[in-house]
Scaffold this motif. Structure first.
Motif, PDB file in Angstrom:
ATOM      1  N   ALA A  25      47.208  29.436  12.914  1.00 22.33           N
ATOM      2  CA  ALA A  25      46.643  29.031  12.862  1.00 22.33           C
ATOM      3  C   ALA A  25      46.218  30.336  12.290  1.00 22.33           C
ATOM      4  O   ALA A  25      45.250  30.866  12.691  1.00 22.33           O
ATOM      5  N   PRO A  26      47.079  30.400  11.432  1.00 19.86           N
ATOM      6  CA  PRO A  26      46.817  31.650  10.876  1.00 19.86           C
ATOM      7  C   PRO A  26      45.813  31.726   9.745  1.00 19.86           C
ATOM      8  O   PRO A  26      45.453  30.654   9.110  1.00 19.86           O
ATOM      9  N   ALA A  27      44.754  32.799   9.621  1.00 20.88           N
ATOM     10  CA  ALA A  27      43.728  32.890   8.491  1.00 20.88           C
ATOM     11  C   ALA A  27      44.588  32.982   7.260  1.00 20.88           C
ATOM     12  O   ALA A  27      45.816  33.598   7.115  1.00 20.88           O
ATOM     13  N   PRO A  28      43.984  32.559   6.125  1.00 25.34           N
ATOM     14  CA  PRO A  28      44.613  32.568   4.737  1.00 25.34           C
ATOM     15  C   PRO A  28      44.232  33.821   4.131  1.00 25.34           C
ATOM     16  O   PRO A  28      43.912  33.836   3.295  1.00 25.34           O
ATOM     17  N   ASP A  29      45.227  34.908   4.771  1.00 27.13           N
ATOM     18  CA  ASP A  29      45.034  36.221   4.135  1.00 27.13           C
ATOM     19  C   ASP A  29      46.065  36.482   3.468  1.00 27.13           C
ATOM     20  O   ASP A  29      46.229  37.492   2.716  1.00 27.13           O
ATOM     21  N   LYS A  30      47.318  35.852   3.658  1.00 31.28           N
ATOM     22  CA  LYS A  30      48.597  35.962   2.728  1.00 31.28           C
ATOM     23  C   LYS A  30      48.462  35.125   1.580  1.00 31.28           C
ATOM     24  O   LYS A  30      48.609  34.348   1.670  1.00 31.28           O
ATOM     25  N   ALA A  31      48.653  35.761   0.483  1.00 31.64           N
ATOM     26  CA  ALA A  31      48.875  35.102  -1.078  1.00 31.64           C
ATOM     27  C   ALA A  31      50.120  34.340  -0.775  1.00 31.64           C
ATOM     28  O   ALA A  31      50.956  34.895  -0.558  1.00 31.64           O
ATOM     29  N   GLY A  32      50.152  33.183  -1.289  1.00 32.53           N
ATOM     30  CA  GLY A  32      51.417  32.323  -1.389  1.00 32.53           C
ATOM     31  C   GLY A  32      51.762  31.674  -0.034  1.00 32.53           C
ATOM     32  O   GLY A  32      52.598  30.782  -0.045  1.00 32.53           O
ATOM     33  N   THR A  33      50.672  31.366   0.823  1.00 38.04           N
ATOM     34  CA  THR A  33      50.788  30.648   1.936  1.00 38.04           C
ATOM     35  C   THR A  33      50.022  29.275   1.574  1.00 38.04           C
ATOM     36  O   THR A  33      49.161  29.100   0.844  1.00 38.04           O
ATOM     37  N   PRO A  34      50.307  28.279   2.298  1.00 38.89           N
ATOM     38  CA  PRO A  34      49.572  27.040   2.398  1.00 38.89           C
ATOM     39  C   PRO A  34      48.018  27.088   2.604  1.00 38.89           C
ATOM     40  O   PRO A  34      47.300  26.602   2.118  1.00 38.89           O
ATOM     41  N   SER A  35      47.947  27.787   3.644  1.00 36.68           N
ATOM     42  CA  SER A  35      46.598  28.245   4.011  1.00 36.68           C
ATOM     43  C   SER A  35      45.693  28.958   2.913  1.00 36.68           C
ATOM     44  O   SER A  35      44.648  28.376   2.764  1.00 36.68           O
ATOM     45  N   ASN A  36      46.388  29.815   2.210  1.00 40.02           N
ATOM     46  CA  ASN A  36      45.749  30.474   0.904  1.00 40.02           C
ATOM     47  C   ASN A  36      45.451  29.629   0.078  1.00 40.02           C
ATOM     48  O   ASN A  36      44.166  29.427  -0.619  1.00 40.02           O
ATOM     49  N   THR A  37      46.370  28.895  -0.259  1.00 40.64           N
ATOM     50  CA  THR A  37      46.039  27.391  -1.151  1.00 40.64           C
ATOM     51  C   THR A  37      44.951  26.791  -1.025  1.00 40.64           C
ATOM     52  O   THR A  37      44.001  26.421  -1.923  1.00 40.64           O
ATOM     53  N   VAL A  38      44.698  26.282   0.214  1.00 40.13           N
ATOM     54  CA  VAL A  38      43.689  25.672   0.742  1.00 40.13           C
ATOM     55  C   VAL A  38      42.331  26.300   0.308  1.00 40.13           C
ATOM     56  O   VAL A  38      41.356  25.745   0.086  1.00 40.13           O
ATOM     57  N   LYS A  39      42.293  27.643   1.003  1.00 43.28           N
ATOM     58  CA  LYS A  39      41.086  28.429   0.808  1.00 43.28           C
ATOM     59  C   LYS A  39      40.767  28.790  -0.797  1.00 43.28           C
ATOM     60  O   LYS A  39      39.525  28.833  -1.153  1.00 43.28           O
ATOM     61  N   THR A  40      41.711  28.935  -1.361  1.00 44.45           N
ATOM     62  CA  THR A  40      41.464  29.132  -2.835  1.00 44.45           C
ATOM     63  C   THR A  40      40.950  27.960  -3.481  1.00 44.45           C
ATOM     64  O   THR A  40      40.150  28.015  -4.226  1.00 44.45           O
ATOM     65  N   PHE A  41      41.429  26.950  -2.974  1.00 44.93           N
ATOM     66  CA  PHE A  41      40.844  25.548  -3.546  1.00 44.93           C
ATOM     67  C   PHE A  41      39.442  25.374  -3.304  1.00 44.93           C
ATOM     68  O   PHE A  41      38.560  25.295  -4.294  1.00 44.93           O
ATOM     69  N   PHE A  42      39.153  25.700  -1.998  1.00 52.92           N
ATOM     70  CA  PHE A  42      37.736  25.495  -1.525  1.00 52.92           C
ATOM     71  C   PHE A  42      37.018  26.592  -2.262  1.00 52.92           C
ATOM     72  O   PHE A  42      35.708  26.293  -2.826  1.00 52.92           O
ATOM     73  N   THR A  43      37.252  27.711  -2.409  1.00 57.43           N
ATOM     74  CA  THR A  43      36.471  28.921  -3.133  1.00 57.43           C
ATOM     75  C   THR A  43      36.300  28.669  -4.551  1.00 57.43           C
ATOM     76  O   THR A  43      35.149  28.823  -5.202  1.00 57.43           O
ATOM     77  N   SER A  44      37.256  28.012  -4.982  1.00 59.53           N
ATOM     78  CA  SER A  44      37.126  28.045  -6.579  1.00 59.53           C
ATOM     79  C   SER A  44      36.026  26.772  -6.645  1.00 59.53           C
ATOM     80  O   SER A  44      35.378  26.795  -7.704  1.00 59.53           O
ATOM     81  N   MET A  45      36.196  25.556  -6.005  1.00 61.15           N
ATOM     82  CA  MET A  45      35.234  24.701  -6.275  1.00 61.15           C
ATOM     83  C   MET A  45      33.828  25.041  -5.970  1.00 61.15           C
ATOM     84  O   MET A  45      32.949  24.608  -6.677  1.00 61.15           O
ATOM     85  N   ALA A  46      33.583  25.911  -4.857  1.00 58.73           N
ATOM     86  CA  ALA A  46      32.274  26.371  -4.493  1.00 58.73           C
ATOM     87  C   ALA A  46      31.550  27.367  -5.855  1.00 58.73           C
ATOM     88  O   ALA A  46      30.592  27.315  -5.968  1.00 58.73           O
ATOM     89  N   LYS A  47      32.676  28.080  -6.374  1.00 61.07           N
ATOM     90  CA  LYS A  47      32.247  28.900  -7.630  1.00 61.07           C
ATOM     91  C   LYS A  47      32.423  28.022  -8.728  1.00 61.07           C
ATOM     92  O   LYS A  47      32.226  28.520  -9.931  1.00 61.07           O
ATOM     93  N   THR A  48      32.581  26.850  -9.033  1.00 55.93           N
ATOM     94  CA  THR A  48      32.935  25.840  -9.914  1.00 55.93           C
ATOM     95  C   THR A  48      33.751  26.451 -11.087  1.00 55.93           C
ATOM     96  O   THR A  48      33.682  26.200 -12.221  1.00 55.93           O
ATOM     97  N   ASP A  49      34.847  26.747 -10.338  1.00 60.94           N
ATOM     98  CA  ASP A  49      35.949  27.421 -11.185  1.00 60.94           C
ATOM     99  C   ASP A  49      36.939  26.308 -11.317  1.00 60.94           C
ATOM    100  O   ASP A  49      37.978  26.495 -10.622  1.00 60.94           O
ATOM    101  N   PHE A  50      36.878  25.378 -11.912  1.00 60.53           N
ATOM    102  CA  PHE A  50      37.746  24.273 -11.887  1.00 60.53           C
ATOM    103  C   PHE A  50      39.091  24.464 -12.405  1.00 60.53           C
ATOM    104  O   PHE A  50      39.947  23.840 -12.062  1.00 60.53           O
TER     105      PHE A  50
END
Length: 135
Positions: A25-50
């Motif tokens: 339940a790994p933290a999304p700390d490694k680039a290229g992992t599925p968890s990191n993709t989800v984290k990147t998506f939400f971070t991008s949406m919060a920053k309105t970086d569409f």
């Protein structure tokens, strides 16, 4: 102003509905992992970086929803703040599980909302060397 907030909330709800829950339940700390993709998506949406958010998703319908929200924010700049506030809890999500099976993965997160804790699971697929949210 209430209308703007309502439109923003509707867009966020529709966007969230396009990302269906499943179990994974790994933290999304490694680039290229599925968890990191989800984290990147939400971070991008919060920053309105569409542009960055679209790179995290596969489904054309979801990309169209992001594009519609982007256009709406250009027309009504106050929605930018509303969008950031809506996605802020997801950025702070706790990553509970990540299950990879070949070129498919599931990531389960939980995050706090004003109505309590919400738990969601996202399906991802490998696209080339990158994980993307499937639908």
């Amino acid at each position: 102003m209430k209308t703007l907030k309502t439109v923003s909330c509707v867009m966020v709800i529709l966007l969230g509905a396009m990302l269906p829950p499943v179990l994974a339940a790994p933290a999304p700390d490694k680039a290229g992992t599925p968890s990191n993709t989800v984290k990147t998506f939400f971070t991008s949406m919060a920053k309105t970086d569409f542009a960055a958010a679209k790179k995290c998703v596969k489904a054309d319908e979801l990309k169209q929803m992001i594009t519609a929200l982007e256009k709406l924010i250009k027309e009504v700049p106050d929605l930018k703040k509303d969008t950031a506030e809506e996605y802020a809890p997801m950025v702070k999500a706790q990553y509970l599980a990540e299950k990879i099976t070949g070129s498919k993965a599931e990531v389960t997160i939980s995050y706090k909302t004003s109505k309590g804790v919400k738990k969601e699971t996202y399906k991802l697929e490998k696209s080339g060397s990158q994980w993307v949210i499937a639908d």
